[in-house]
Design an enzyme around this catalytic site. Structure first.
Site, PDB file in Angstrom:
ATOM      1  N   VAL A 294       0.822  -1.209   0.000  1.00 18.24           N
ATOM      2  CA  VAL A 294       0.000   0.000   0.000  1.00 18.24           C
ATOM      3  C   VAL A 294       0.856   1.260   0.000  1.00 18.24           C
ATOM      4  O   VAL A 294       0.428   2.310  -0.483  1.00 18.24           O
ATOM      5  CB  VAL A 294      -0.994   0.008   1.182  1.00 18.24           C
ATOM      6  CG1 VAL A 294      -1.967  -1.152   1.063  1.00 18.24           C
ATOM      7  CG2 VAL A 294      -0.297  -0.008   2.526  1.00 18.24           C
TER       8      VAL A 294
ATOM      9  N   SER B 251      -1.764   0.888  -4.937  1.00 23.12           N
ATOM     10  CA  SER B 251      -1.085   1.522  -3.805  1.00 23.12           C
ATOM     11  C   SER B 251      -1.769   2.834  -3.444  1.00 23.12           C
ATOM     12  O   SER B 251      -2.501   3.428  -4.232  1.00 23.12           O
ATOM     13  CB  SER B 251       0.386   1.781  -4.133  1.00 23.12           C
ATOM     14  OG  SER B 251       0.482   2.736  -5.180  1.00 23.12           O
ATOM     15  N   HIS B 252      -1.497   3.304  -2.203  1.00 24.41           N
ATOM     16  CA  HIS B 252      -2.101   4.562  -1.751  1.00 24.41           C
ATOM     17  C   HIS B 252      -1.785   5.717  -2.691  1.00 24.41           C
ATOM     18  O   HIS B 252      -2.654   6.531  -3.014  1.00 24.41           O
ATOM     19  CB  HIS B 252      -1.581   4.905  -0.344  1.00 24.41           C
ATOM     20  CG  HIS B 252      -2.179   4.067   0.734  1.00 24.41           C
ATOM     21  ND1 HIS B 252      -1.579   3.904   1.965  1.00 24.41           N
ATOM     22  CD2 HIS B 252      -3.322   3.345   0.802  1.00 24.41           C
ATOM     23  CE1 HIS B 252      -2.320   3.120   2.727  1.00 24.41           C
ATOM     24  NE2 HIS B 252      -3.375   2.770   2.040  1.00 24.41           N
ATOM     25  N   ALA B 253      -0.519   5.817  -3.126  1.00 21.24           N
ATOM     26  CA  ALA B 253      -0.133   6.944  -3.974  1.00 21.24           C
ATOM     27  C   ALA B 253      -0.889   6.920  -5.298  1.00 21.24           C
ATOM     28  O   ALA B 253      -1.298   7.970  -5.810  1.00 21.24           O
ATOM     29  CB  ALA B 253       1.367   6.926  -4.216  1.00 21.24           C
TER      30      ALA B 253
END
Length: 416
Positions: free
Chosen positions: A196, A372-374
């Site tokens: 993540v 992923s978070h980004a």
């Protein structure tokens, strides 16, 4: 002062806890735990007059320092002690659950603090206070400023405390918005933050409606594991770096579980999952806030004759094409060099880098996956992203013009 996770609802415990409570009530596999609700946060901070603070950097820092300096109320510590005893005092995960986090309008992916491998009432209380204070981190403030920019005095934070899952394999799954679409899954070795936070390029799976599976296996070089109350990054043995983290049968079973989660929560979901001792656990589920780009097409042809073009390939992370100045960013020391319209080129994008995503025109990373978070935040901000481009920070030069295509997953730089 605490609420069993089974009984948690969005109105008193935030989006993240409310979703997990709903999944537990649907008899889905969520680790047991409890929640420190909004009321406990409000009682702890009521004398700070947080409404006097603004979004200016000095005020943001002052608000956070004020919360970090708070003694955790004795009533909260007592309640934490009793609840931990009921769990058997195991290592726990302590995770934020803000009022407007994990909603259909804004994910706040990675913007508030969470802690793994926490043990003992004192350490849990400290982690709870840190989650409260993370409402006022620069990245959380920057994220909110791009949407609703709530006054500090109106913010609410609950905190989840759950049994820690020592994942042998972990990942993220996006359930489809349309029945004919595939379920998208990413998986790697060890604990979930590696995926993540974009620190590893994971295996990618697509599970079609008929259960058929297609996959791309990555070179998974690092893994994160718990050692006592520490998290340790280690090398993945060479023999298993390029071995699929999950087989097709497991991917299909995860997709089936994803369908149950989407049905329980009423729409397509972004799910974090883990496998430990052969058992699958659901660690988080939130609504999907922005459409995923399609999987990468076959490699495009090279540049036109007579023009020197370095064309790099990665994973499509966020739709769109943009041209801008490459800005190599390896850490916080490079932040001041980023100008509006720059293309961030970085090893990975830590959630703490969210303020840069408000001014950057696009993002290129060396590691990370589409879930992923980004990548999620880039899609919410509407900026193109290409992920998992090997050695991008050395293959692309600072101050050169690059064009990135977040739909095809390509990066082109003249004379690179």
């Amino acid at each position: 002062m605490v609420v069993p996770l089974l009984e948690s609802v969005i109105g008193t415990c935030g989006g993240k806890a409310g979703a997990l409570g709903a999944l537990l009530r649907a008899d889905l596999p969520v680790p047991d735990g409890f929640v420190v609700p909004f009321d406990a946060y409000l009682a702890a901070v009521h004398e700070l007059d947080l409404g006097r603070f603004t979004g200016e950097p000095d005020d943001v820092a002052a608000a956070r320092q004020a919360v970090e300096a708070l003694p955790v109320p004795a009533a909260v510590i007592d309640a934490l002690g009793r609840a931990l005893d009921q769990l058997g005092d195991p290592p726990v995960a302590v995770r934020s659950s803000a009022a407007k986090e994990d909603t259909g309008q804004a994910s706040a992916a990675g913007q508030h603090d969470s802690f793994l491998a926490v043990r003992g009432v004192g350490e849990v209380a400290t982690a709870v206070r840190a989650c409260w204070a993370s409402l006022f981190s620069p990245r959380a403030v920057a994220y909110r400023a791009a949407s609703d920019d709530q006054p500090f005095g109106d913010l609410l934070m609950a905190v989840i405390v759950q049994r820690h899952v020592d994942a042998e394999i972990s990942g993220v799954m996006f359930t489809p918005a349309d029945p004919d679409e595939a379920t998208r899954i990413e998986a790697s070795w060890g604990l979930g933050p590696s995926i993540v936070e974009g620190r590893v390029t994971p295996d990618a799976y697509r599970v079609a409606r008929d259960g058929s599976v297609t996959r791309t296996v990555a070179d998974k070089q690092k893994r994160l594991d718990r050692r006592g109350t520490r998290l340790v990054v280690g090398d993945v043995p060479t023999a298993v770096r390029n071995r699929p983290a999950i087989d097709d049968t497991t991917a299909a079973r995860l997709a089936e579980l994803g369908g149950q989660i989407a049905a329980a929560l009423g729409g397509p979901q972004d799910v974090e999952w883990a496998i430990a001792d052969g058992r699958t656990w659901i660690l988080q589920a939130r609504p999907v806030t922005a459409a995923l780009p399609p999987p990468p097409p076959p490699a495009p042809p090279s540049g036109a004759p007579g023009v020197t073009i370095a064309e790099l390939a990665g994973t499509p992370g966020s739709h769109g094409t943009v041209t801008g100045i490459a800005r190599i960013v390896r850490g916080f020391g490079d932040f001041a060099r980023v100008r509006p319209g720059d293309i961030l080129v970085c090893p990975f994008t830590d959630p703490a880098w969210t303020p840069l995503l408000r001014i950057a025109a696009g993002v290129v990373t060396e590691t990370g996956g589409v879930l992923s978070h980004a990548a999620i935040v880039a899609r919410e901000h509407g900026i193109p992203a290409v992920l998992g481009v090997p050695n991008a920070t050395s293959r692309l030069r600072d101050d050169t013009v690059v064009t990135i295509d977040g739909t095809t997953g390509t990066v082109a730089a003249a004379d690179a």
